[in-house]
Every structure is written in C-alpha cells, then in structure tokens.
Design a protein around this motif. Structure first.
Motif, PDB file in Angstrom:
ATOM      1  N   ARG A 173       0.496  -7.271  -2.897  1.00  6.70           N
ATOM      2  CA  ARG A 173       1.326  -6.319  -2.155  1.00  6.70           C
ATOM      3  C   ARG A 173       1.972  -5.303  -3.092  1.00  6.70           C
ATOM      4  NH1 ARG A 173       6.442  -5.437  -0.288  1.00  6.70           N
ATOM      5  NH2 ARG A 173       7.331  -7.221  -1.382  1.00  6.70           N
ATOM      6  N   MET A 174       2.221  -5.717  -4.324  1.00  8.73           N
ATOM      7  CA  MET A 174       2.792  -4.800  -5.295  1.00  8.73           C
ATOM      8  C   MET A 174       1.748  -3.838  -5.870  1.00  8.73           C
ATOM      9  SD  MET A 174       5.936  -5.421  -5.283  1.00  8.73           S
ATOM     10  CE  MET A 174       6.902  -6.711  -4.493  1.00  8.73           C
ATOM     11  N   GLY A 175       0.479  -4.085  -5.548  1.00 10.32           N
ATOM     12  CA  GLY A 175      -0.564  -3.171  -6.006  1.00 10.32           C
ATOM     13  C   GLY A 175      -1.481  -3.723  -7.054  1.00 10.32           C
ATOM     14  N   THR A 176      -1.331  -5.008  -7.382  1.00 11.25           N
ATOM     15  CA  THR A 176      -2.188  -5.621  -8.391  1.00 11.25           C
ATOM     16  C   THR A 176      -3.601  -5.801  -7.858  1.00 11.25           C
ATOM     17  OG1 THR A 176      -0.282  -6.858  -9.229  1.00 11.25           O
ATOM     18  CG2 THR A 176      -2.463  -7.602  -9.936  1.00 11.25           C
ATOM     19  N   THR A 177      -4.584  -5.416  -8.645  1.00  6.80           N
ATOM     20  CA  THR A 177      -5.976  -5.702  -8.320  1.00  6.80           C
ATOM     21  C   THR A 177      -6.296  -7.102  -8.807  1.00  6.80           C
ATOM     22  OG1 THR A 177      -6.657  -3.382  -8.519  1.00  6.80           O
ATOM     23  CG2 THR A 177      -8.384  -5.049  -8.712  1.00  6.80           C
ATOM     24  N   ILE A 178      -6.754  -7.955  -7.903  1.00  9.40           N
ATOM     25  CA  ILE A 178      -7.106  -9.326  -8.278  1.00  9.40           C
ATOM     26  C   ILE A 178      -8.592  -9.515  -8.013  1.00  9.40           C
ATOM     27  CG2 ILE A 178      -6.736 -11.780  -7.860  1.00  9.40           C
ATOM     28  CD1 ILE A 178      -3.912 -11.138  -6.961  1.00  9.40           C
ATOM     29  N   ILE A 179      -9.314  -9.880  -9.055  1.00  6.09           N
ATOM     30  CA  ILE A 179     -10.746 -10.128  -8.949  1.00  6.09           C
ATOM     31  C   ILE A 179     -11.014 -11.576  -9.334  1.00  6.09           C
ATOM     32  CG2 ILE A 179     -13.041  -9.531  -9.820  1.00  6.09           C
ATOM     33  CD1 ILE A 179     -12.036  -6.695 -10.253  1.00  6.09           C
TER      34      ILE A 179
END
Length: 332
Positions: free
Chosen positions: A96-102
């Motif tokens: 939600r804070m904008g972190t890209t998680i792969i």
C-alpha cells in the motif's frame, strides 16, 4: 509522526502517499532481499520516504512466521494473531505504501560496483542501496515426525511458544548456551523439562550450567539423542536412544524444543560482504555492512533476540540508516 527516534522524522517528512508499483521496472532506489518482518518493515519505511523500493521475497515470503501458528507476543493484537496472517498484513501494508514485491529468489549479487546488482533466474535488478533481510533458519534434527509436528508440539523458539506448554512435560534438545537458556526459561511453564544432550557434559558457559544443574525442574538425559517423534494430531511422545548403550526409551511430552543453533541465509553474499565465523553478517556500524550502501536487518545478523518484533525494529533502523546514506550521497 512516531515518537522514540528523531531519525524517523527524516523519513516521514518525505511521504507523498502510496505509489502504484510498476512490476516491469528493473532499476530501483532500494532493493530489499527477503520478506520477513525485517524486509516488510524496511519496505514500508523506504517507500514512505519516497524511494522506489523493490522487495525480492525469496523462496518463503514472510519468513519463518509463515510456519508458525498463533503469535501472542507481537504488540497490537490483544487476542494474538496467526503467524501467516501477520505476514500477510505486513505485506499488504508495504504494498500500500508503494513497494514493489516480487516473489522470486535472488541467485547472485554484485556489490563490487554501483549501482548494485541483484540477479534472479530470470531478471537482473539494479539498486542504489540494498538491505539484506534474508533471515536465518533453525538447525533441524532431521527426524521422523519433525516436520509433521512442527507447530504442533515441535518448536524452535522457547520465547515464542513456551507459554503454550503450561503444566506439561517438555523436551529440549541441545547442550550449548541456547539450549540451557531455553530449558531454564521453559521451567516457568513446564511441569518438567527434559534436556537431551548427545554428550556427557554441557558445552554451555559455566554459570549457565550451574543454574540448570541446580534447577529441580530440569532433568538431564546424558549421552542421548531423540530418534523419533510420535503423536496423533499433536506431538505426544519422543523416542530417546542412549548413544553408549543403544538402549531406547519412550518419553511422554507435549512439546519438543530444538536448540542446536541457527544457520543464517548468507551463502549468496560470501565473498561480497564480511561474515563472521558462523556466517552471520558483520555490522560495521548499526545496520551498515562493510560496503557503503549495503545494509542488513533481522536474524541475518542477530543471533541473540530472533523475535519478530526485533526483526521489524532492525528493518526500521536499516531503512533510516539507508535514507541518511542516500541523502548524503545525493549531496556530494
């Protein structure tokens, strides 16, 4: 603004709201390797600070907590929370804070040149700074029933799970400081703690040995090993073997705590950053490694506390230190 650390103000003043992640990006300000409490917390702080942040979650998104049951000692959850649910909430908050998680595994790194490179089997990512949050795994006995009863009697953390075993007999396997510390702690809850050790004497420090040997609630099983764990829905018994006589016996117990050490997940970084004799990351200052721009957080360097809340705290600290590093680098 959170109280308690003036440095946090630096991060929060940059917050411009959540960003929509672009999963096609390969160049980021920050790359976080690992997605346990430390990795997710670092992602929250870095993204709120306005940095393009990538988390490579690794083979087990959420770390060790995804294999636990109820977590009673993480603040904010009056009635406790299941370990996997806590990790899902942390992941959602970071996203939600904008972190890209792969959800991919780092297979190689290059910290010798900037920008730093982190490679998976299918992609190469670049970052201005990196936070290593790959955690550590408890050493296991490799016994029949160990995996079956993990979280159902078999545990690797007395501080985490001890209160679940009130008024029961408990087994602790090991003979070093960790094992003696856990056995002593568990006497607060257990009817009897059976300490099983392969040798005829302890490896723990003298003062810890004395405390344990003088504790009436601890019974020692010398020159012995657990060879099998039995039970129905939960662990109920363990088979012990005397290594000198080969005699076997069955011990009724509601829990078995394995305390034979941890293995930090640092194989990927050997030859790139400084590791100690047990392969834990060596910190130069706070969360800094020996390479400027490379930070570490959580169980990958912490051999003492190994709690979800301390891992999260280290993630916060690493993010704040990273912010200072990138800010000062930009000013040069």
């Amino acid at each position: 603004m959170m109280a308690g650390d003036a440095g946090a103000a630096v991060l929060e003043t940059k917050d411009e709201g959540p960003k929509i992640p672009d999963k096609n990006k390969t160049k980021f300000d920050v790359i976080i390797i690992g997605a346990g409490p430390s990795g997710y917390t670092a992602g929250i702080y870095c993204s709120r600070a306005g940095y393009d942040t990538l988390i490579l979650s690794g083979i087990l998104p959420g770390g060790q907590l995804v294999n636990t049951t109820e977590v009673e000692n993480y603040p904010g959850f009056e009635n406790g929370i299941m370990g996997p649910d806590l990790m899902i909430e942390m992941r959602k908050q970071s996203q939600r804070m904008g972190t890209t998680i792969i959800d991919d595994v780092a297979v190689d790194v290059d910290f010798r040149h900037k920008p730093f490179k982190v490679l998976t089997a299918s992609e190469e990512y670049e970052g201005r700074a990196v936070i290593i949050a790959t955690g550590a795994n408890p050493r296991k006995l490799g016994l029949e029933g160990e995996e079956t009863f993990a979280g159902k009697g078999v545990s690797y953390c007395a501080t985490c799970d001890g209160p679940f075993f009130r008024n029961q007999d408990i087994i602790v396997v090991g003979g070093g400081d960790s094992a003696i510390e856990e056995a002593t702690f568990l006497t607060k809850f257990a009817t009897k703690v059976h300490l099983v050790h392969r040798r005829g004497e302890l490896r723990a420090s003298k003062i810890m040995q004395e405390r344990a040997l003088n504790n009436e609630k601890i019974k020692f099983h010398w020159d012995s090993a657990v060879t099998e764990i039995k039970g129905d829905q939960k662990m109920q018994q363990a088979v012990l073997k005397n290594l000198k006589t080969n005699e076997e016996s069955t011990l009724d117990a509601g829990g078995l705590f394995v305390a034979i050490g941890h293995e930090p997940n640092t194989q990927l970084f050997k030859g790139q950053i400084d590791l100690d004799e047990d392969d834990y990351v060596v910190l130069k200052n706070k969360t800094h490694t020996n390479i400027e721009g490379i930070f570490a957080a959580g169980d990958v360097h912490d051999r003492n506390y190994r709690q979800a809340i301390t891992a999260a705290a280290f993630g916060c600290m690493a993010a704040i230190d990273l912010d200072k590093y990138l800010t000062e680098s930009a000013d040069k």
